[in-house]
Motif scaffolding. Structure first.
Motif, mmCIF file in Angstrom:
data_model
loop_
_atom_site.group_PDB
_atom_site.id
_atom_site.type_symbol
_atom_site.label_atom_id
_atom_site.label_comp_id
_atom_site.label_asym_id
_atom_site.label_seq_id
_atom_site.Cartn_x
_atom_site.Cartn_y
_atom_site.Cartn_z
ATOM 1 N N GLY A 397 36.121 46.168 39.484
ATOM 2 C CA GLY A 397 35.199 45.176 40.038
ATOM 3 C C GLY A 397 35.303 43.841 39.332
ATOM 4 N N ALA A 398 35.514 43.883 38.007
ATOM 5 C CA ALA A 398 35.655 42.642 37.244
ATOM 6 C C ALA A 398 36.908 41.883 37.666
ATOM 7 C CB ALA A 398 35.700 42.957 35.754
ATOM 8 N N ILE A 399 38.006 42.610 37.846
ATOM 9 C CA ILE A 399 39.259 41.951 38.246
ATOM 10 C C ILE A 399 39.101 41.289 39.610
ATOM 11 C CG2 ILE A 399 41.658 42.380 38.918
ATOM 12 C CD1 ILE A 399 41.772 44.514 36.771
ATOM 13 N N TRP A 400 38.501 42.021 40.565
ATOM 14 C CA TRP A 400 38.325 41.424 41.893
ATOM 15 C C TRP A 400 37.378 40.233 41.842
ATOM 16 C CZ3 TRP A 400 34.044 40.609 44.954
ATOM 17 C CH2 TRP A 400 34.320 40.110 46.225
ATOM 18 N N ALA A 401 36.300 40.339 41.069
ATOM 19 C CA ALA A 401 35.349 39.228 40.968
ATOM 20 C C ALA A 401 36.029 37.980 40.419
ATOM 21 C CB ALA A 401 34.164 39.629 40.085
ATOM 22 N N LEU A 402 36.871 38.158 39.409
ATOM 23 C CA LEU A 402 37.571 37.013 38.838
ATOM 24 C C LEU A 402 38.541 36.396 39.846
ATOM 25 C CD1 LEU A 402 38.320 38.393 35.252
ATOM 26 C CD2 LEU A 402 36.674 36.631 35.873
ATOM 27 N N MET A 403 39.245 37.240 40.592
ATOM 28 C CA MET A 403 40.165 36.735 41.607
ATOM 29 C C MET A 403 39.419 35.945 42.676
ATOM 30 S SD MET A 403 42.523 40.158 41.974
ATOM 31 C CE MET A 403 43.343 39.588 43.446
ATOM 32 N N TRP A 404 38.275 36.462 43.074
ATOM 33 C CA TRP A 404 37.492 35.794 44.123
ATOM 34 C C TRP A 404 36.917 34.472 43.620
ATOM 35 C CZ3 TRP A 404 31.786 36.411 45.254
ATOM 36 C CH2 TRP A 404 31.442 35.743 46.427
ATOM 37 N N LEU A 405 36.396 34.475 42.389
ATOM 38 C CA LEU A 405 35.847 33.246 41.826
ATOM 39 C C LEU A 405 36.922 32.174 41.689
ATOM 40 C CD1 LEU A 405 33.504 34.665 39.031
ATOM 41 C CD2 LEU A 405 32.781 33.363 41.035
ATOM 42 N N PHE A 406 38.110 32.593 41.312
ATOM 43 C CA PHE A 406 39.190 31.634 41.105
ATOM 44 C C PHE A 406 39.690 31.061 42.423
ATOM 45 C CE2 PHE A 406 43.750 30.736 40.927
ATOM 46 C CZ PHE A 406 43.772 29.782 39.930
ATOM 47 N N SER A 407 39.896 31.922 43.409
ATOM 48 C CA SER A 407 40.547 31.490 44.651
ATOM 49 C C SER A 407 39.576 31.031 45.724
ATOM 50 C CB SER A 407 41.401 32.632 45.212
ATOM 51 O OG SER A 407 40.566 33.696 45.652
ATOM 52 N N SER A 408 38.325 31.530 45.678
ATOM 53 C CA SER A 408 37.346 31.289 46.754
ATOM 54 C C SER A 408 37.867 31.798 48.094
ATOM 55 C CB SER A 408 37.002 29.789 46.850
ATOM 56 O OG SER A 408 36.457 29.324 45.637
ATOM 57 N N GLU A 409 38.832 32.713 48.050
ATOM 58 C CA GLU A 409 39.424 33.300 49.260
ATOM 59 C C GLU A 409 39.107 34.788 49.262
ATOM 60 O OE1 GLU A 409 41.073 31.931 51.726
ATOM 61 O OE2 GLU A 409 41.376 29.887 50.995
ATOM 62 N N PHE A 410 38.103 35.181 50.038
ATOM 63 C CA PHE A 410 37.632 36.568 50.032
ATOM 64 C C PHE A 410 38.717 37.518 50.520
ATOM 65 C CE2 PHE A 410 35.523 40.241 51.926
ATOM 66 C CZ PHE A 410 34.655 40.621 50.906
ATOM 67 N N VAL A 411 39.300 37.205 51.666
ATOM 68 C CA VAL A 411 40.299 38.103 52.260
ATOM 69 C C VAL A 411 41.544 38.188 51.391
ATOM 70 C CG1 VAL A 411 41.765 38.500 54.280
ATOM 71 C CG2 VAL A 411 39.432 37.664 54.583
ATOM 72 N N LEU A 412 42.011 37.040 50.885
ATOM 73 C CA LEU A 412 43.200 37.036 50.034
ATOM 74 C C LEU A 412 42.963 37.844 48.766
ATOM 75 C CD1 LEU A 412 46.044 35.991 49.410
ATOM 76 C CD2 LEU A 412 44.999 33.944 48.428
ATOM 77 N N SER A 413 41.769 37.718 48.173
ATOM 78 C CA SER A 413 41.452 38.463 46.950
ATOM 79 C C SER A 413 41.437 39.962 47.223
ATOM 80 C CB SER A 413 40.105 38.010 46.390
ATOM 81 O OG SER A 413 40.125 36.642 46.066
ATOM 82 N N ILE A 414 40.839 40.355 48.343
ATOM 83 C CA ILE A 414 40.809 41.780 48.713
ATOM 84 C C ILE A 414 42.215 42.309 48.919
ATOM 85 C CG2 ILE A 414 40.227 43.361 50.599
ATOM 86 C CD1 ILE A 414 37.871 42.969 48.914
ATOM 87 N N GLY A 415 43.038 41.548 49.661
ATOM 88 C CA GLY A 415 44.400 42.008 49.949
ATOM 89 C C GLY A 415 45.241 42.162 48.704
ATOM 90 N N LEU A 416 45.214 41.167 47.822
ATOM 91 C CA LEU A 416 46.012 41.232 46.607
ATOM 92 C C LEU A 416 45.497 42.310 45.669
ATOM 93 C CD1 LEU A 416 48.422 39.928 45.230
ATOM 94 C CD2 LEU A 416 46.871 38.287 44.171
ATOM 95 N N PHE A 417 44.174 42.471 45.604
ATOM 96 C CA PHE A 417 43.590 43.509 44.755
ATOM 97 C C PHE A 417 43.990 44.901 45.237
ATOM 98 C CE2 PHE A 417 40.153 46.553 43.963
ATOM 99 C CZ PHE A 417 40.098 46.511 42.585
#
Length: 828
Positions: A397-417
């Protein structure tokens, strides 16, 4: 009381190096996020500033109505710079010649961004630079020959006579469209009234140019947008244009690189938190045996964690800001007109990263430490690498939260995660199978090879986690290297040397033979003739389309294109088009149309739908037989709609063609203009230059980011080896006591790390090739080609890097005498 004990223990553990591991990991996470975010934003700002030069301003408001002085006054009151621009087509007269031209009239403050270069000469580089001044006009180079004029001659524009002041060398907002228009003329805005060209009903384009800091511009836009009329709109960069697409693709490169860096930083924090919790189980058991409660344990270790978080956050933010400053300095060297922009986002995002990593990676281990029973003091330490499912979920959850905060791209963060999660699962499974299969080979420890395999099997979970982080670190380095090297090279190949840079528009069928002869006489290679018929899309499946969206309209009626389209018919699918669905035209095709993918999605058009067009006052209809994907970056004629020949063949058409012309042969364009005066010649040299400049900027930016990622990858490898240092020290003490000699232990250790590195390199290669396939085809829309270099570079890099890191950190243990090593273990 507990605070005093906590403070004393804090300094004691700092001296022993216990807290430095987690402090270092949090520092790595913070500096990675701060530096990557800051550098990414810095490069985006550079691209934005560069794109602002294409508009000669930071913001452009377009209007079809005369200038509103209230808007200008309001902008100036808010501290913005303002310039004005008018644009219209008109005839120029010089003695007995005349020529249609596009007139651009600008105020004295033009341009606000970029550089306007004018020379007192008939050709570029032929005279001294001059300033724009009233009473004079400045011509595009080919107009001198077309009008047969020189510098100082008079020309007539409307009811006024103006002197020719020189040639336009560089114009920041020169047309960047393949269908740009007639030759250009630049004049001062104060001279427009005397021409008496502007009359009621005249087609004049008005532009307000604004420049200033981002906050003032955003506030001004927010203030005036609600009051804009239907004749006024903010100009946005066309993302389908060559320049707009290049900027968008550059932003994707940077975003992907930053996201991958976030994953690496999070892995470092996870490694440190796991090691810290394992190393303190015995210490907590001792404290519990002395009478401490769970609450006191939590306060004790919570205070340690808080101090470490504050320390790591402060140092990490400072170091990250220094990295940002260095990167901005580097960008400034490459782009002399770059203006560094300070942003709080990297700093608060770095601080938030530190808090998230500490809370979600360390909260669970701290909680479990406080619940350690005192009886644990009599037991052996828990096996390293023991799986804690809840901690695994919190870390994910921490890794995904950081990815989302950095990119502001919800779908991209989910896909890469999800991709990384699948990769981690497959990696653990593959490692488990490989080590299980190696069990018979590892039986006994009579050789270095057997001992290395036995050590790999004994630390199965720990080695699996190490394998994940090793593979991820190598994968990131490989991916960014190939993104920078090969993908950018492919991007550049889309505009190869010798690509057509001169487009001919409005060619009639009878002029084709004349044009062919001219090309043959001057050694020019013409491309394909594309027929063009102008038409308007009126309905879909008998549903009438709105031609323009309005604020008052609240119906669900589909909004059409809003303008006439260039329609064509072609026997073969164009090279830069890809058929996504349906079938291309055959000899028997009747009343069919092929539609471009993006406009089909916007208009909700499907195969089999019927489209109606109005062409020259006649209504025609066609059934959608195919949907195409168009490469808008190819700088070739592209079309939203391609119809079957039976529909358009009877309509009068003009043709488009293109060819390449060296910069030292530009006067040929004037000969062509005199030979075929109705044919418009449009140069796209400026577009090609700007796209290549953006590619070069992204290459430099990725070099900065690749350097940071590689440094972070090396630090993660160091942290992972450090995580097993205590257990390896115990094993070496036992083996040395049993008589194992230095060469035997050295070879076993090197072989163990080499095997881990080989597996990590192989898995990293597989993931990198898969990711490159996805990135090339789905994200950057580039053709995929296998990366053969990757398949030897990945394993080689894995073996070399992991072995060197392992040997560098553990060689000193092998050099300690056996008796001294045993005493260290017993005292520890």
């Amino acid at each position: 009381m507990w605070a005093k004990i906590a403070w004393r223990l804090f300094w004691r553990e700092l001296g022993r190096g216990e807290l430095w591991v987690i402090a270092f990991a949090l520092f790595l996470a913070v500096i990675s996020v701060v530096s990557l975010t800051g550098i990414t934003e810095g490069v985006k700002a550079a691209l934005s500033q560069r794109s602002a030069q294409f508009n000669a301003a930071d913001k452009v408001l377009r209007s079809s109505q005369p200038f509103d002085t209230n808007l200008i006054d309001q902008a100036q009151q808010q501290g913005l710079k303002v310039a004005q621009q008018m644009q219209f087509d008109s005839m120029l007269f010089a003695v007995d010649t005349m020529q249609l031209a596009t007139i651009k009239a600008v105020s004295s403050s033009y341009p606000l961004r970029g550089q306007l270069v004018l020379e007192a000469a008939e050709y570029v580089g032929g005279g001294a630079e001059v300033e724009l001044s009233p009473g004079q006009v400045y011509l595009e180079a080919r107009l001198f020959d077309l009008l047969k004029v020189s510098v100082g001659d008079d020309i007539e524009l409307g009811m006024s006579r103006l002197k020719v002041g020189g040639v336009i060398v560089n114009e920041p907002d020169a047309p960047l469209s393949v269908f740009g228009g007639a030759p250009r003329v630049l004049m001062h805005l104060d001279d427009v009234a005397a021409t008496q060209i502007v009359q009621p009903g005249s087609r004049i384009g008005y532009r307000y140019l604004f420049a200033g800091d981002n906050l003032s511009l955003a506030q001004f836009e927010q203030d005036i947008t609600p009051g804009l009329t239907s004749h006024q709109r903010w100009q946005e960069m066309d993302r389908q244009s060559a320049i707009g697409s290049a900027v968008e693709r550059a932003e994707r490169f940077l975003l992907l690189a930053g996201l991958l860096g976030i994953i690496l930083a999070a892995c470092a924090a996870a490694v440190a938190a796991n090691r810290y919790s394992q190393r303190h189980t015995q210490a907590v058991a001792v404290i519990k045996a002395l009478g401490s409660t769970n609450t006191q344990i939590r306060l004790l270790y919570g205070s340690h964690l808080l101090l470490v978080v504050l320390f790591s956050m402060s140092i990490g933010i400072l170091a990250g800001q220094l990295a940002i400053t260095a990167a901005q300095w580097g960008i400034g060297l490459y782009l002399p007109d770059y203006r560094p922009v300070f942003s709080w986002r990297p700093l608060w995002l770095g601080g938030l990263t530190c808090v998230i990593c500490a809370a979600l990676f360390a909260a669970r281990p701290m909680w479990r430490l406080s619940q350690t029973p005192a009886i644990e003091v009599l037991k052996q330490p828990a096996a390293q690498g023991k799986l804690d499912k809840l901690q695994l979920l919190l870390g994910a959850g921490a890794i995904w939260a950081l990815m989302w905060l950095f990119s502001s791209e919800f779908v991209l963060s989910i896909g890469l995660f999800m991709l990384c999660a699948v990769f981690a699962g497959l990696l653990i499974g593959a490692a488990t199978v490989l080590l299980k299969v190696a069990k018979p080979v590892a039986a006994g420890q009579s050789s270095a090879r057997r001992l290395a395999l036995a050590n790999l099997r004994r630390r199965l979970w720990a080695n699996s986690f190490q394998l994940i982080t090793f593979s991820l670190a190598i994968f990131l380095a490989l991916l960014l290297y190939f993104l920078r090297a090969e993908l950018i090279e492919q991007w550049q190949r889309q505009i190869p040397a010798g690509a057509p840079n001169q487009f001919l528009v409005n060619i009639t069928a009878t002029q084709q033979s004349t044009l062919n002869n001219f090309a043959a006489e001057n050694q020019l290679t013409l491309g394909q003739y594309f027929p063009v018929v102008r038409g308007r899309l009126t309905s879909i499946n008998d549903e009438q389309l709105l031609q323009e969206a309005s604020k008052e309209d609240r119906s669900e009626q589909r909004v059409g294109v809003g303008r006439e389209l260039n329609l064509t018919w072609l026997a073969d699918l164009p090279d830069n088009n890809q058929l996504l669905s349906g079938a291309w035209f055959s000899n028997d095709s009747r009343s069919e149309v092929s539609i471009e993918q993006e406009i089909a999605e916007r208009l909700q058009v499907k195969l089999g739908d019927t489209l109606a067009f109005s062409i020259g006052g006649q209504a025609i209809s066609a059934k959608v037989s195919s949907i195409r994907k168009v490469d808008w970056n190819s700088l070739q004629p592209n079309f939203y709609m391609i119809l079957s020949a039976d529909i358009l063949a009877e309509f009068p058409a003009t043709y488009i063609n293109a060819f390449y012309l060296d910069s030292d042969r530009q006067l040929l364009l004037n000969q062509l203009a005199r030979l075929l005066p109705t044919v418009s010649v449009i140069s796209v040299d400026n577009i090609i230059k700007q796209v290549n400049d953006i590619i070069a900027q992204v290459s430099v930016a990725l070099s900065f980011i690749l350097l940071i990622i590689c440094c972070a990858a090396v630090l993660v490898l160091v942290a992972q080896v450090q995580a097993t240092l205590e257990q390896r020290e115990q094993e070496l003490a036992i083996l040395r006591t049993l008589g194992a000699r230095y060469p035997f232990l050295r070879n076993a250790m090197l072989l163990e790390f080499a095997l881990l590195g080989a597996m990590a390199g192989l898995f990293a290669t597989l993931l990198a090739e898969t990711m490159l396939l996805i990135v090339q085809q789905r994200v950057f829309e580039l053709p995929f080609s296998p990366h053969y270099t990757l398949w030897w570079l990945g394993p080689t890099l894995g073996v070399t890097l992991v072995t060197l890191m392992g040997w560098w950190q553990l060689r000193r243990l092998l050099q300690i005498p056996g008796a001294q090593l045993m005493r260290r273990v017993l005292q520890g």
